[in-house]
Design a protein around this motif. Structure first.
Motif, PDB file in Angstrom:
ATOM      1  N   SER B   9       0.823  -1.204   0.000  1.00  0.00           N
ATOM      2  CA  SER B   9       0.000   0.000   0.000  1.00  0.00           C
ATOM      3  C   SER B   9       0.856   1.252   0.000  1.00  0.00           C
ATOM      4  O   SER B   9       2.004   1.238   0.486  1.00  0.00           O
ATOM      5  CB  SER B   9      -0.935   0.004   1.205  1.00  0.00           C
ATOM      6  OG  SER B   9      -0.193   0.045   2.408  1.00  0.00           O
ATOM      7  N   VAL B  10       0.302   2.309  -0.560  1.00  0.00           N
ATOM      8  CA  VAL B  10       0.885   3.646  -0.504  1.00  0.00           C
ATOM      9  C   VAL B  10      -0.259   4.620  -0.317  1.00  0.00           C
ATOM     10  O   VAL B  10      -1.412   4.312  -0.666  1.00  0.00           O
ATOM     11  CB  VAL B  10       1.695   4.005  -1.778  1.00  0.00           C
ATOM     12  CG1 VAL B  10       2.915   3.108  -1.920  1.00  0.00           C
ATOM     13  CG2 VAL B  10       0.822   3.943  -2.999  1.00  0.00           C
ATOM     14  N   GLN B  16      -0.834  15.700  -4.354  1.00  0.00           N
ATOM     15  CA  GLN B  16       0.548  15.296  -4.121  1.00  0.00           C
ATOM     16  C   GLN B  16       1.008  14.259  -5.140  1.00  0.00           C
ATOM     17  O   GLN B  16       0.271  13.864  -6.043  1.00  0.00           O
ATOM     18  CB  GLN B  16       0.687  14.738  -2.700  1.00  0.00           C
ATOM     19  CG  GLN B  16       0.385  15.761  -1.616  1.00  0.00           C
ATOM     20  CD  GLN B  16       1.334  16.946  -1.692  1.00  0.00           C
ATOM     21  OE1 GLN B  16       2.550  16.791  -1.617  1.00  0.00           O
ATOM     22  NE2 GLN B  16       0.775  18.144  -1.866  1.00  0.00           N
ATOM     23  N   LYS B  17       2.249  13.826  -4.968  1.00  0.00           N
ATOM     24  CA  LYS B  17       2.845  12.822  -5.842  1.00  0.00           C
ATOM     25  C   LYS B  17       3.080  11.542  -5.060  1.00  0.00           C
ATOM     26  O   LYS B  17       3.435  11.580  -3.877  1.00  0.00           O
ATOM     27  CB  LYS B  17       4.173  13.333  -6.397  1.00  0.00           C
ATOM     28  CG  LYS B  17       4.982  12.300  -7.171  1.00  0.00           C
ATOM     29  CD  LYS B  17       6.336  12.855  -7.563  1.00  0.00           C
ATOM     30  CE  LYS B  17       7.231  11.801  -8.201  1.00  0.00           C
ATOM     31  NZ  LYS B  17       8.569  12.323  -8.576  1.00  0.00           N
ATOM     32  N   ARG B  62      -0.024  12.681 -16.050  1.00  0.00           N
ATOM     33  CA  ARG B  62       0.214  12.589 -14.600  1.00  0.00           C
ATOM     34  C   ARG B  62       0.820  11.233 -14.238  1.00  0.00           C
ATOM     35  O   ARG B  62       1.414  11.075 -13.167  1.00  0.00           O
ATOM     36  CB  ARG B  62      -1.096  12.759 -13.822  1.00  0.00           C
ATOM     37  CG  ARG B  62      -1.808  14.063 -14.043  1.00  0.00           C
ATOM     38  CD  ARG B  62      -2.987  14.227 -13.078  1.00  0.00           C
ATOM     39  NE  ARG B  62      -4.021  13.205 -13.224  1.00  0.00           N
ATOM     40  CZ  ARG B  62      -4.244  12.222 -12.359  1.00  0.00           C
ATOM     41  NH1 ARG B  62      -3.497  12.107 -11.267  1.00  0.00           N
ATOM     42  NH2 ARG B  62      -5.239  11.374 -12.569  1.00  0.00           N
ATOM     43  N   PHE B  63       0.619  10.268 -15.126  1.00  0.00           N
ATOM     44  CA  PHE B  63       1.150   8.911 -14.911  1.00  0.00           C
ATOM     45  C   PHE B  63       2.430   8.751 -15.741  1.00  0.00           C
ATOM     46  O   PHE B  63       2.436   9.002 -16.943  1.00  0.00           O
ATOM     47  CB  PHE B  63       0.138   7.850 -15.344  1.00  0.00           C
ATOM     48  CG  PHE B  63      -1.134   7.864 -14.546  1.00  0.00           C
ATOM     49  CD1 PHE B  63      -2.210   8.645 -14.932  1.00  0.00           C
ATOM     50  CD2 PHE B  63      -1.256   7.094 -13.391  1.00  0.00           C
ATOM     51  CE1 PHE B  63      -3.389   8.673 -14.192  1.00  0.00           C
ATOM     52  CE2 PHE B  63      -2.427   7.098 -12.644  1.00  0.00           C
ATOM     53  CZ  PHE B  63      -3.497   7.891 -13.045  1.00  0.00           C
ATOM     54  N   THR B  70      17.108  -3.656 -12.347  1.00  0.00           N
ATOM     55  CA  THR B  70      16.082  -4.675 -12.097  1.00  0.00           C
ATOM     56  C   THR B  70      14.890  -4.116 -11.329  1.00  0.00           C
ATOM     57  O   THR B  70      14.131  -4.876 -10.710  1.00  0.00           O
ATOM     58  CB  THR B  70      16.689  -5.854 -11.329  1.00  0.00           C
ATOM     59  OG1 THR B  70      17.225  -5.395 -10.078  1.00  0.00           O
ATOM     60  CG2 THR B  70      17.795  -6.538 -12.134  1.00  0.00           C
ATOM     61  N   SER B  71      14.704  -2.795 -11.377  1.00  0.00           N
ATOM     62  CA  SER B  71      13.556  -2.180 -10.722  1.00  0.00           C
ATOM     63  C   SER B  71      12.851  -1.209 -11.655  1.00  0.00           C
ATOM     64  O   SER B  71      13.471  -0.642 -12.558  1.00  0.00           O
ATOM     65  CB  SER B  71      13.998  -1.419  -9.457  1.00  0.00           C
ATOM     66  OG  SER B  71      14.468  -2.307  -8.473  1.00  0.00           O
ATOM     67  N   ALA B  72      11.572  -1.046 -11.419  1.00  0.00           N
ATOM     68  CA  ALA B  72      10.764  -0.104 -12.179  1.00  0.00           C
ATOM     69  C   ALA B  72       9.938   0.731 -11.219  1.00  0.00           C
ATOM     70  O   ALA B  72       9.709   0.330 -10.067  1.00  0.00           O
ATOM     71  CB  ALA B  72       9.852  -0.847 -13.155  1.00  0.00           C
ATOM     72  N   THR B  73       9.504   1.879 -11.711  1.00  0.00           N
ATOM     73  CA  THR B  73       8.763   2.803 -10.863  1.00  0.00           C
ATOM     74  C   THR B  73       7.617   3.422 -11.634  1.00  0.00           C
ATOM     75  O   THR B  73       7.765   3.772 -12.806  1.00  0.00           O
ATOM     76  CB  THR B  73       9.707   3.928 -10.362  1.00  0.00           C
ATOM     77  OG1 THR B  73      10.729   3.346  -9.548  1.00  0.00           O
ATOM     78  CG2 THR B  73       8.949   4.949  -9.550  1.00  0.00           C
ATOM     79  N   LEU B  74       6.488   3.543 -10.956  1.00  0.00           N
ATOM     80  CA  LEU B  74       5.340   4.272 -11.482  1.00  0.00           C
ATOM     81  C   LEU B  74       5.159   5.513 -10.630  1.00  0.00           C
ATOM     82  O   LEU B  74       5.047   5.400  -9.399  1.00  0.00           O
ATOM     83  CB  LEU B  74       4.074   3.405 -11.416  1.00  0.00           C
ATOM     84  CG  LEU B  74       2.765   4.112 -11.793  1.00  0.00           C
ATOM     85  CD1 LEU B  74       2.733   4.426 -13.290  1.00  0.00           C
ATOM     86  CD2 LEU B  74       1.557   3.246 -11.410  1.00  0.00           C
ATOM     87  N   ASP B  75       5.158   6.674 -11.261  1.00  0.00           N
ATOM     88  CA  ASP B  75       4.910   7.934 -10.576  1.00  0.00           C
ATOM     89  C   ASP B  75       3.540   8.460 -10.972  1.00  0.00           C
ATOM     90  O   ASP B  75       3.175   8.442 -12.152  1.00  0.00           O
ATOM     91  CB  ASP B  75       5.968   8.985 -10.949  1.00  0.00           C
ATOM     92  CG  ASP B  75       7.316   8.685 -10.325  1.00  0.00           C
ATOM     93  OD1 ASP B  75       8.343   8.973 -10.969  1.00  0.00           O
ATOM     94  OD2 ASP B  75       7.347   8.144  -9.202  1.00  0.00           O
ATOM     95  N   ILE B  76       2.812   8.937  -9.976  1.00  0.00           N
ATOM     96  CA  ILE B  76       1.525   9.575 -10.215  1.00  0.00           C
ATOM     97  C   ILE B  76       1.579  10.938  -9.546  1.00  0.00           C
ATOM     98  O   ILE B  76       1.775  11.035  -8.329  1.00  0.00           O
ATOM     99  CB  ILE B  76       0.353   8.763  -9.640  1.00  0.00           C
ATOM    100  CG1 ILE B  76       0.437   7.295 -10.072  1.00  0.00           C
ATOM    101  CG2 ILE B  76      -0.973   9.368 -10.086  1.00  0.00           C
ATOM    102  CD1 ILE B  76      -0.590   6.385  -9.400  1.00  0.00           C
TER     103      ILE B  76
END
Lengths: 118, 110
Positions: B9-10, B16-17, B62-63, B70-76
């Motif tokens: 969860s986040v 905000q971001k 916004r996405f 070996t990592s990925a990130t989704l920013d909103i």
């Protein structure tokens, strides 16, 4: 408009069989790879099976290998999943999804619910 | 236990971001493209990001997605209450010859 519509789900006893169908429209079905993906109640996504556009290349998750068979009929614009020896842990909402060229899923159906219970 | 690891969860306030991470290995994220999906309550998943950082038509900027090693990130960014959903990362695993998904991250917009 791209559409994928699953059918064939229902209640089945452990050890039983079901055949899921996915009818597609709005795109050239024979040009796209497709997959089945499932989601158990309250759980995350689990990829189940993949089939190439021609039907010649097939992959299955280890959890269903030997029990499930994916197939397609390009003349009918349809995808299928034959499920045998069903177990309680196969209970899930089953989605069919169209694949892009890099193993991403750009269109999904609404899912068909499979419940395995006595 | 999922092959790809996401935080369960986040949360963040409207406007905000938030950043959602997805960790894997050289056999999956490290050598294949990553995609991200949004699943609103009671609906089918929807493609948000493909090929690490590309947005399908209709997905707001916004996405955004990125990948490093070996990592990925989704920013909103500019969070809205309508962004409350479960988010999943996915990719191909070359060693297992299967598609793998992360366990999913539930986003709460406070």
């Amino acid at each position: 408009e791209v559409q994928l519509v699953e059918s064939g789900g229902g209640l089945v006893q452990p050890g039983g069989s079901l055949r899921l169908s996915c009818a597609t429209s709005g795109f050239t079905f024979s040009s796209y790879e497709t997959s089945w993906i499932r989601q158990a109640p309250g759980k995350g996504l689990e990829w189940v099976s993949h089939i190439s556009s021609s039907g010649r290349t097939i992959y299955h998750a280890d959890s269903v290998k030997g029990r499930f068979t994916i197939s397609r009929d390009n003349a009918k614009n349809s995808l299928y999943l034959e499920m045998n020896s069903l177990r309680a842990e196969d209970t899930a909402l089953y989605y069919c999804a169209r694949e892009g060229p890099r193993s991403h899923f750009d269109y999904w159906g609404q899912g068909t619910l499979v419940t395995v219970s006595s | 236990q999922s092959v790809l690891t996401q935080p369960p969860s986040v949360s963040a306030a409207p406007g905000q971001k938030v950043t959602i991470s997805c960790s894997g290995s050289s056999s999956n994220i490290g050598n294949n493209y990553v995609s991200w999906y949004q699943q609103l309550p009671g609906t089918a998943p929807k493609l948000l990001i493909y090929e690490n950082n590309k947005r399908p038509s209709g997905i707001p900027d916004r996405f955004s997605g990125s990948k490093s090693g070996t990592s990925a990130t989704l920013d909103i960014t500019g969070l809205q209450t309508g962004d409350e959903a479960d988010y999943y990362c996915g990719t191909w695993d070359s060693s297992l010859s299967v598609v793998v998904f992360g366990g999913g991250t539930k986003l709460t917009v406070l």
